[in-house]
Design an enzyme around this catalytic site. Sequence first.
Site, PDB file in Angstrom:
ATOM      1  N   ASN A  73       1.003   0.912   6.069  1.00  0.00           N
ATOM      2  CA  ASN A  73       1.488   0.014   5.021  1.00  0.00           C
ATOM      3  C   ASN A  73       2.287  -1.114   5.675  1.00  0.00           C
ATOM      4  O   ASN A  73       3.188  -0.842   6.459  1.00  0.00           O
ATOM      5  CB  ASN A  73       2.376   0.805   4.056  1.00  0.00           C
ATOM      6  CG  ASN A  73       3.053  -0.055   3.003  1.00  0.00           C
ATOM      7  OD1 ASN A  73       4.076   0.314   2.460  1.00  0.00           O
ATOM      8  ND2 ASN A  73       2.496  -1.210   2.695  1.00  0.00           N
ATOM      9  N   GLY A  74       1.933  -2.364   5.321  1.00  0.00           N
ATOM     10  CA  GLY A  74       2.669  -3.516   5.858  1.00  0.00           C
ATOM     11  C   GLY A  74       1.727  -4.510   6.497  1.00  0.00           C
ATOM     12  O   GLY A  74       0.596  -4.168   6.834  1.00  0.00           O
TER      13      GLY A  74
ATOM     14  N   CYS B  73       5.951 -13.889   1.025  1.00  0.00           N
ATOM     15  CA  CYS B  73       6.260 -12.732   1.871  1.00  0.00           C
ATOM     16  C   CYS B  73       5.171 -12.596   2.924  1.00  0.00           C
ATOM     17  O   CYS B  73       3.991 -12.652   2.610  1.00  0.00           O
ATOM     18  CB  CYS B  73       6.295 -11.463   1.016  1.00  0.00           C
ATOM     19  SG  CYS B  73       6.498  -9.989   2.027  1.00  0.00           S
TER      20      CYS B  73
ATOM     21  N   CYS C 281      12.810  -4.020   2.844  1.00  0.00           N
ATOM     22  CA  CYS C 281      12.374  -4.968   1.815  1.00  0.00           C
ATOM     23  C   CYS C 281      13.143  -4.728   0.518  1.00  0.00           C
ATOM     24  O   CYS C 281      12.966  -3.701  -0.136  1.00  0.00           O
ATOM     25  CB  CYS C 281      10.878  -4.797   1.558  1.00  0.00           C
ATOM     26  SG  CYS C 281      10.315  -5.692   0.114  1.00  0.00           S
TER      27      CYS C 281
ATOM     28  N   TYR D  24      11.144  -4.229  -7.653  1.00  0.00           N
ATOM     29  CA  TYR D  24       9.873  -4.143  -8.370  1.00  0.00           C
ATOM     30  C   TYR D  24       8.940  -3.019  -7.927  1.00  0.00           C
ATOM     31  O   TYR D  24       8.349  -2.333  -8.744  1.00  0.00           O
ATOM     32  CB  TYR D  24       9.105  -5.475  -8.259  1.00  0.00           C
ATOM     33  CG  TYR D  24       7.672  -5.334  -8.713  1.00  0.00           C
ATOM     34  CD1 TYR D  24       7.366  -5.236 -10.069  1.00  0.00           C
ATOM     35  CD2 TYR D  24       6.639  -5.225  -7.796  1.00  0.00           C
ATOM     36  CE1 TYR D  24       6.063  -5.047 -10.495  1.00  0.00           C
ATOM     37  CE2 TYR D  24       5.337  -5.030  -8.221  1.00  0.00           C
ATOM     38  CZ  TYR D  24       5.052  -4.944  -9.568  1.00  0.00           C
ATOM     39  OH  TYR D  24       3.776  -4.747  -9.986  1.00  0.00           O
TER      40      TYR D  24
ATOM     41  N   GLY E 253      -1.001   0.793  -4.954  1.00  0.00           N
ATOM     42  CA  GLY E 253      -2.298   0.223  -4.602  1.00  0.00           C
ATOM     43  C   GLY E 253      -3.374   0.808  -5.486  1.00  0.00           C
ATOM     44  O   GLY E 253      -3.495   2.030  -5.595  1.00  0.00           O
TER      45      GLY E 253
ATOM     46  N   CYS F 204       0.846  -1.183   0.000  1.00  0.00           N
ATOM     47  CA  CYS F 204       0.000   0.000   0.000  1.00  0.00           C
ATOM     48  C   CYS F 204       0.881   1.232   0.000  1.00  0.00           C
ATOM     49  O   CYS F 204       2.100   1.134   0.132  1.00  0.00           O
ATOM     50  CB  CYS F 204      -0.853   0.045   1.264  1.00  0.00           C
ATOM     51  SG  CYS F 204      -1.883  -1.415   1.467  1.00  0.00           S
TER      52      CYS F 204
ATOM     53  N   CYS G 254      12.064 -13.647   0.631  1.00  0.00           N
ATOM     54  CA  CYS G 254      11.335 -14.342  -0.442  1.00  0.00           C
ATOM     55  C   CYS G 254      12.298 -15.089  -1.369  1.00  0.00           C
ATOM     56  O   CYS G 254      11.888 -15.952  -2.130  1.00  0.00           O
ATOM     57  CB  CYS G 254      10.431 -13.389  -1.215  1.00  0.00           C
ATOM     58  SG  CYS G 254      11.231 -11.873  -1.691  1.00  0.00           S
TER      59      CYS G 254
ATOM     60  N   CYS H  77      15.907  -7.252   4.055  1.00  0.00           N
ATOM     61  CA  CYS H  77      15.206  -8.532   4.063  1.00  0.00           C
ATOM     62  C   CYS H  77      15.286  -9.103   2.649  1.00  0.00           C
ATOM     63  O   CYS H  77      15.063  -8.391   1.678  1.00  0.00           O
ATOM     64  CB  CYS H  77      13.740  -8.327   4.450  1.00  0.00           C
ATOM     65  SG  CYS H  77      12.747  -9.823   4.243  1.00  0.00           S
TER      66      CYS H  77
END
Length: 467
Positions: free
Chosen positions: A104-105, A396, A249, A255, A29, A2, A449, A446
């Site tokens: 967000n998260g 994720c 992240c 991306y 979003g 988001c 993934c 992180c």
Amino acid sequence: MCGIIGTILSTRNAAEKIMLGLFAEQHRGQESCGMAVSDGKSLQLRKEMGLVKEVFPQAILDTLPGFAGVGHVRYPTRGKNCESNSQPHLIKLLSGPSFAVASNGDIVNYKSRRKLLEDDNVFFESDNDGELLAKFIAYYIVRRNNSPEIAIAELIRNVRGAFSTVFLTRDQLYAFRDPWGIRPVSFGRINGKGWVVASESCSLDILGAKSQREIEPGEIVIFESYNKCKTIRYTDFGEAVEPQSRRHCIFELIYFARPDSYEFGEYVWNVQKQIGSSLAKDDKEINPDLVISIPDSSNFMALGYADFKKIGFDIGLLRNHYVGRTFLKPEQRIRDEAVRQKFNPLKGYFKGKKIVVVDDSIVRGTTVRKIVRAIKKTGAKEIHLRIGSPPVKFPCYYGIDTPTREELVANQKNLEELREFIGANSLKYLSMENLKSCVKHPENFCQACFNGDYILEPEAGFSKCNK
Ligand code: 5GP
Ligand code: SF4
Ligand code: MG
């Protein structure tokens, strides 16, 4: 995933600023959006399914006067895609304070924290993480008689997961972040006129705000008025909030974020270009005639590849910008059709050519499979597929909608099987080592993934998006 915005101004046009900031974050979003605005006496909320410009035309903005507010664009990762799960969440108490939260998260201990509050007669209207944060803070303010900053500190100590959050009272704006700093959020100053908090710096740019810095992991920034702000760091709480090692992240840089944003101390476009040149560096044996991206997400990676190889970057695929998200569609058949509608290769362009196609990631394999096949049909001699990230093998839990382990194609097929499934002449991923070399401080990121190294495991019963 988001996008959030918060602002506090010397003027009463917060709604317009929030709309513009959200519009710059529309890529984060597209399912629903909303804002809550304060005129100093009360808070007004408006949220709906749909895009920012559809939900907030000027006539609606005119009904939302106020000098401060928070806003949100939603891309569902946890909880159904419906209006009650959209944000911000507004809490209006009959007597006492009102406030709104946009976050967000994803929260990995959502279930147990919600139960804790429900056991004390707190009622929930949605299954959205943002509502949990709003109710958690409200509970500590109203029932436990704490100041907002102590309530937020309790939240940071108790709630586990990713949260980059803005919190609005009738006269103040707060911004805070989880102790790992998983999702981005920074703030800026509109000279002499106020503050803006945003997920991405591209929103600060559009609002003419000078970026100050990111909200630090575990930090609370309190914007007391349009020209006053103070900050509380975890060290100020003694033992209340433990400092944690950072876990930004890395997929944001690959991306999610807009290439014109500055996130986690990196220019997004620059990381993506480096990823491209890193892919090219490992490709000594290939001398392509053309390098193309799959627009728009891999444009800068393909540019980096072409630069390194000293060949031209070409546009070989046309993208229909009016097709919505292909990735989120519920069925494979619908996802396939959406990709077909979204991309069309140029005719008479690839004939007899050796092509490198660069994409940023493979998740289910839908996009590249369709595209490689479509390009082949136009007469390309060879298609070599290069992916600007390692294989996505793990879901994720912190706010990106990667599917279950079983649905991730890298868990279903080995490299050769996948190459064949896609129909490319060769297939190579970016290695973990090369990915790390594309950011200044890889230890701060992180990468779960790709490597399964989760900083926070979700508690039992954690569920991902239920579309
Ligand atoms: P696939 O088609 O393999 O399932 O997904 C990979 C494609 O979707 C890539 O082109 C990438 O740009 C895009 N993508 C990767 N992650 C996400 C995501 O979380 N959301 C959306 N909408 N697209 C994604
Ligand atoms: Fe980002 Fe992947 Fe970590 Fe999720 S698991 S926060 S997508 S790096
Ligand atoms: Mg893409």
